[in-house]
Design a protein around this motif. Structure first.
Motif, mmCIF file in Angstrom:
data_model
loop_
_atom_site.group_PDB
_atom_site.id
_atom_site.type_symbol
_atom_site.label_atom_id
_atom_site.label_comp_id
_atom_site.label_asym_id
_atom_site.label_seq_id
_atom_site.Cartn_x
_atom_site.Cartn_y
_atom_site.Cartn_z
ATOM 1 N N LEU A 62 47.521 67.630 64.419
ATOM 2 C CA LEU A 62 48.250 66.378 64.625
ATOM 3 C C LEU A 62 47.289 65.209 64.788
ATOM 4 N N LEU A 63 46.195 65.424 65.484
ATOM 5 C CA LEU A 63 45.242 64.361 65.756
ATOM 6 C C LEU A 63 44.482 63.929 64.501
ATOM 7 N N LYS A 69 50.359 64.662 56.577
ATOM 8 C CA LYS A 69 50.235 65.100 55.185
ATOM 9 C C LYS A 69 49.502 66.441 55.106
ATOM 10 N N ASN A 70 48.644 66.682 56.109
ATOM 11 C CA ASN A 70 47.899 67.949 56.110
ATOM 12 C C ASN A 70 48.806 69.161 56.306
ATOM 13 N N GLU A 74 49.030 71.904 53.263
ATOM 14 C CA GLU A 74 48.510 73.123 53.889
ATOM 15 C C GLU A 74 47.016 73.053 54.203
ATOM 16 N N SER A 75 46.508 71.838 54.407
ATOM 17 C CA SER A 75 45.107 71.697 54.808
ATOM 18 C C SER A 75 44.948 71.640 56.324
ATOM 19 N N ALA A 76 46.074 71.610 57.053
ATOM 20 C CA ALA A 76 46.030 71.590 58.512
ATOM 21 C C ALA A 76 45.405 72.880 59.048
ATOM 22 N N LEU A 77 44.761 72.759 60.194
ATOM 23 C CA LEU A 77 44.049 73.894 60.778
ATOM 24 C C LEU A 77 44.973 75.072 61.068
ATOM 25 N N VAL A 78 46.243 74.804 61.328
ATOM 26 C CA VAL A 78 47.177 75.899 61.630
ATOM 27 C C VAL A 78 47.304 76.874 60.461
ATOM 28 N N LEU A 154 57.137 70.278 58.716
ATOM 29 C CA LEU A 154 56.722 69.167 59.571
ATOM 30 C C LEU A 154 56.109 68.028 58.752
ATOM 31 N N GLY A 155 55.671 68.333 57.552
ATOM 32 C CA GLY A 155 55.079 67.303 56.706
ATOM 33 C C GLY A 155 56.088 66.592 55.818
ATOM 34 N N GLU A 156 57.338 67.022 55.861
ATOM 35 C CA GLU A 156 58.370 66.397 55.040
ATOM 36 C C GLU A 156 58.830 65.081 55.659
#
Length: 209
Positions: A62-63, A69-70, A74-78, A154-156
């Motif tokens: 989130l930060l 957009k991440n 699917e580039s987010a750390l999760v 969550l990115g939508e």
């Protein structure tokens, strides 16, 4: 007459060597399943540890991207967290296949001088472990798939607090259920260790006869 005694000695030596080989083969299989059991424990612990890190990974995701957009790409750390657990699940699948092969090998021993009842008890315990693990893997793969769906949502553009709350609530419920399904493993692993020790002692005693 002496020739007959020599013949009997030779036959006795052959039978003794054959029995010793059988004992060694059983011990080899026992060592294999013991090692594989440890691999299962390591993978399960790794999966649980990564689950415990998901909140931190989520906060960092989130930060690093306020627009989320991440989550969409699917580039987010999760997603790295999910992928690492998927890899552990694949390891578990491979190990369980190896364990099943070893169980079949153990059940194939028929030499009467072997501690067959102990072998049978051990393989029954292993099969109980495998049954629990097979069910866990199936449901955990569903959880991982659902995690991806929730995180992507969550990115939508239409995502809001309810999207987050409902998604996380659903994932927590799945995680709790999967963790609960593993609870019987603690006793089964202890039982496995005891049976392995007892069987190894019996095999050693047979070798020393």
């Amino acid at each position: 007459m002496k020739k007959n005694f020599k013949w009997l000695i030779v036959v006795g030596s052959i039978l003794l060597a054959g029995c010793t080989n059988q004992i060694q083969n059983v011990q080899k299989e026992v060592d294999l399943v013991s090692s594989e059991k440890e691999e299962i424990v390591v993978s399960l612990n790794t999966i649980q540890n990564k689950e415990m890190e998901i909140q931190g990974d989520f906060d960092e995701s989130l930060l690093t991207d306020a627009e989320l957009k991440n989550f969409q790409d699917e580039s987010a750390l999760v997603f790295e967290n999910v992928e690492s657990r998927e890899e552990e699940v694949q390891k578990l699948k491979k190990v369980l296949e190896e364990v099943q092969t070893d169980v079949e090998d153990l059940n194939a021993f028929e030499e009467e001088s072997l501690p067959l009842e102990q072998i049978s008890s051990l393989t029954q315990t292993i099969e109980e472990i495998n049954k629990i693990m097979d069910a866990y893997i199936s449901t955990y793969e569903n959880q991982l798939s659902e995690e991806k769906v929730v995180f992507q949502s969550l990115g939508e553009e239409e995502a809001d607090f309810d999207t987050l709350y409902n998604g996380v609530d659903s994932l927590n419920e799945m995680s709790d259920q999967n963790l609960e399904s593993l609870r019987p493993l603690a006793d089964l692993f202890n039982q496995f260790d005891e049976q392995v020790n007892q069987l190894s002692e019996s095999l050693t005693e047979e070798t020393e006869k």
